[in-house]
Scaffold this motif. Structure first.
Motif, PDB file in Angstrom:
ATOM      1  N   HIS A   1      75.318  79.792  21.121  1.00 34.32           N
ATOM      2  CA  HIS A   1      75.564  81.222  21.290  1.00 34.32           C
ATOM      3  C   HIS A   1      74.511  81.774  22.248  1.00 34.32           C
ATOM      4  CE1 HIS A   1      76.809  85.198  19.173  1.00 34.32           C
ATOM      5  NE2 HIS A   1      76.602  85.372  20.453  1.00 34.32           N
ATOM      6  N   LEU A   2      74.945  82.052  23.470  1.00 29.90           N
ATOM      7  CA  LEU A   2      74.020  82.447  24.529  1.00 29.90           C
ATOM      8  C   LEU A   2      73.903  83.966  24.595  1.00 29.90           C
ATOM      9  CD1 LEU A   2      72.571  80.371  26.299  1.00 29.90           C
ATOM     10  CD2 LEU A   2      74.111  80.967  28.174  1.00 29.90           C
ATOM     11  N   ILE A   3      72.675  84.461  24.576  1.00 31.32           N
ATOM     12  CA  ILE A   3      72.393  85.893  24.645  1.00 31.32           C
ATOM     13  C   ILE A   3      71.558  86.181  25.896  1.00 31.32           C
ATOM     14  CG2 ILE A   3      71.295  87.865  23.516  1.00 31.32           C
ATOM     15  CD1 ILE A   3      73.669  86.903  21.981  1.00 31.32           C
TER      16      ILE A   3
ATOM     17  N   PRO B   1      70.668  93.377  23.351  1.00 29.31           N
ATOM     18  CA  PRO B   1      70.982  91.981  23.000  1.00 29.31           C
ATOM     19  C   PRO B   1      71.518  91.817  21.580  1.00 29.31           C
ATOM     20  CG  PRO B   1      68.873  92.130  24.131  1.00 29.31           C
ATOM     21  CD  PRO B   1      69.286  93.532  23.814  1.00 29.31           C
ATOM     22  N   LEU B   2      70.999  92.610  20.642  1.00 32.17           N
ATOM     23  CA  LEU B   2      71.484  92.510  19.264  1.00 32.17           C
ATOM     24  C   LEU B   2      72.951  92.917  19.168  1.00 32.17           C
ATOM     25  CD1 LEU B   2      68.474  93.905  17.187  1.00 32.17           C
ATOM     26  CD2 LEU B   2      69.301  91.559  17.279  1.00 32.17           C
ATOM     27  N   ALA B   3      73.331  93.942  19.915  1.00 37.22           N
ATOM     28  CA  ALA B   3      74.729  94.376  19.913  1.00 37.22           C
ATOM     29  C   ALA B   3      75.619  93.281  20.490  1.00 37.22           C
ATOM     30  CB  ALA B   3      74.886  95.668  20.705  1.00 37.22           C
ATOM     31  N   ALA B   4      75.129  92.587  21.516  1.00 33.10           N
ATOM     32  CA  ALA B   4      75.899  91.490  22.112  1.00 33.10           C
ATOM     33  C   ALA B   4      76.129  90.388  21.091  1.00 33.10           C
ATOM     34  CB  ALA B   4      75.162  90.941  23.337  1.00 33.10           C
TER      35      ALA B   4
ATOM     36  N   LEU C   1      71.372  79.682  18.288  1.00 31.99           N
ATOM     37  CA  LEU C   1      71.204  80.909  19.057  1.00 31.99           C
ATOM     38  C   LEU C   1      70.222  80.668  20.199  1.00 31.99           C
ATOM     39  CD1 LEU C   1      71.882  83.920  19.274  1.00 31.99           C
ATOM     40  CD2 LEU C   1      69.950  84.381  17.771  1.00 31.99           C
ATOM     41  N   VAL C   2      70.636  81.059  21.402  1.00 34.76           N
ATOM     42  CA  VAL C   2      69.833  80.796  22.599  1.00 34.76           C
ATOM     43  C   VAL C   2      69.611  82.100  23.349  1.00 34.76           C
ATOM     44  CG1 VAL C   2      69.641  79.478  24.731  1.00 34.76           C
ATOM     45  CG2 VAL C   2      70.880  78.511  22.783  1.00 34.76           C
ATOM     46  N   LEU C   3      68.351  82.477  23.525  1.00 30.45           N
ATOM     47  CA  LEU C   3      67.997  83.631  24.352  1.00 30.45           C
ATOM     48  C   LEU C   3      67.765  83.131  25.770  1.00 30.45           C
ATOM     49  CD1 LEU C   3      65.504  85.536  21.998  1.00 30.45           C
ATOM     50  CD2 LEU C   3      67.947  85.960  22.341  1.00 30.45           C
ATOM     51  N   ASN C   4      68.609  83.575  26.693  1.00 23.86           N
ATOM     52  CA  ASN C   4      68.563  83.109  28.082  1.00 23.86           C
ATOM     53  C   ASN C   4      67.865  84.143  28.974  1.00 23.86           C
ATOM     54  OD1 ASN C   4      69.038  81.433  30.254  1.00 23.86           O
ATOM     55  ND2 ASN C   4      71.079  82.236  30.638  1.00 23.86           N
ATOM     56  N   LYS C   5      67.485  83.711  30.169  1.00 23.52           N
ATOM     57  CA  LYS C   5      66.859  84.555  31.199  1.00 23.52           C
ATOM     58  C   LYS C   5      65.500  85.087  30.753  1.00 23.52           C
ATOM     59  CE  LYS C   5      71.468  86.052  32.760  1.00 23.52           C
ATOM     60  NZ  LYS C   5      72.319  87.190  33.155  1.00 23.52           N
ATOM     61  N   ILE C   6      64.752  84.244  30.023  1.00 21.84           N
ATOM     62  CA  ILE C   6      63.452  84.717  29.543  1.00 21.84           C
ATOM     63  C   ILE C   6      62.441  84.842  30.687  1.00 21.84           C
ATOM     64  CG2 ILE C   6      63.819  83.754  27.251  1.00 21.84           C
ATOM     65  CD1 ILE C   6      61.933  81.460  28.062  1.00 21.84           C
TER      66      ILE C   6
END
Length: 337
Positions: free
Chosen positions: A243-245, A252-255, A277-282
């Motif tokens: 799950h890419l965010i 981001p939470l809404a996404a 869960l993956v946070l992208n574009k850090i």
């Protein structure tokens, strides 16, 4: 290449050959009698899964398939030749439904797997079969039976172990291009990805695992809004979801909640599918912003959280190690059941 994942076709098996009426009248055969042969079996229509097709595009142009009829019987008790079967190749992952009843006829997932969707008609009996003590010279035979005729609905569900999901512009295509040799179209506008992209990612052992980049979902996708609803079926077969965010998004939470809600609405086992869960574009956010995001998502009990940059490849090694471990655990769990 166009990506077509559903199609309707008509299949018709061949008619059985007719039996014939014949009698032996050879010069040196004192008791000839009936010798009409049976008709040959009509050809059947079969579907076969192959691994070198990725779409049902061919069925947009060819919708009707018919097998060959059986040949009529011959004299001297000769059976007619059977009609040739018609073999239709489909991609692995094709589900076959009867279009009228909606019944699932088969699920072709293994290369070489075949499914008979229309059985050829039986050949008719020749007059030799009707010889009896009361009827020494039968002068009738039976016609061949008609073959089955069906309307079929084909649905393709991609065979991928890992599905990458997220809102448009979350970086899914960039991630699959960084992990594999796939080269999807990438641009900075919504719905860049119009079709699912497949990429083979090599494990440390050398084995390949198929990843699928599913076109961006939006709110209401499960009800037919946007593009993603057309492709939700393709993550039904996946064993693990990434799950890419987009960590640079305004909310981001809404996404995360939007995608989670769409999976819940779609159902069919997707809400229970293991997720990472993956946070992208850090690379585009500050350390404080990233720490705050991690705390917010940790409060949701969303499971393991990984921070990466698909563009710079930052954090990909740790993510892939977790993916391989999760897949191995799922495999062991399935074997123990």
């Amino acid at each position: 290449m166009q990506f077509i994942d559903h199609a309707e076709i008509e299949v018709e098996a061949g008619k059985g050959g007719d039996g014939i009426v014949a009698f032996r009248r050879e010069k040196y055969v004192p008791a000839g009698g009936p010798s009409g042969g049976n008709g040959g079996r009509g050809g059947s229509v079969l579907l076969q899964a192959v691994d070198d097709l990725q779409t049902l595009l061919d069925f947009r142009y060819a919708r009707c398939f018919k097998a060959e009829n059986g040949k009529r019987g011959g004299p001297n008790n000769c059976t007619g030749a059977a009609g040739q079967d018609t073999l239709i190749q489909v991609p692995c992952g094709t589900m076959v439904y009867d279009a009228e009843s909606g019944d699932l006829l088969g699920d072709l997932v293994v290369p070489g797997q075949t499914l008979c969707v229309a059985q050829g008609g039986k050949g008719g009996l020749g007059n030799q079969h009707f010889l009896s003590n009361r009827n020494r010279a039968p002068e009738y035979a039976l016609p061949g039976l008609e073959g089955e005729k069906r309307q079929l609905r084909l649905e393709l569900k991609l065979l991928a172990e890992v599905g990458i999901i997220g809102l448009p512009n979350a970086g899914k295509s960039t991630l699959i291009s960084a992990l594999s040799s796939a080269r999807p179209k990438i641009a900075d506008y919504p719905f860049t990805t119009l079709i699912p992209n497949l990429g083979v990612v090599r494990k440390p052992t050398g084995d390949g695992t198929v990843f699928a980049d599913i076109p961006g979902l939006i709110e209401g996708a499960s009800e037919g809004i946007g593009l993603g609803h057309e492709f939700l079926r393709h993550i039904e077969r996946t064993r693990l979801l990434l799950h890419l965010i987009d960590s640079t998004a305004e909310e981001p939470l809404a996404a995360y909640r939007i995608i989670t809600q769409e999976l819940q609405s779609y159902g069919r086992g997707l809400p229970e599918r293991p997720q990472i869960l993956v946070l992208n574009k850090i690379d585009a956010v500050t350390t404080d912003q990233l720490n705050s995001l991690q705390q917010d998502f940790a409060a949701l009990n969303a499971g393991p959280i990984f921070c990466i940059s698909a563009v710079t490849r930052l954090g990909l090694d740790s993510l892939m190690q977790a993916v391989w471990q999760q897949l191995e655990a799922l495999l062991l769990e399935s074997l123990s059941v």
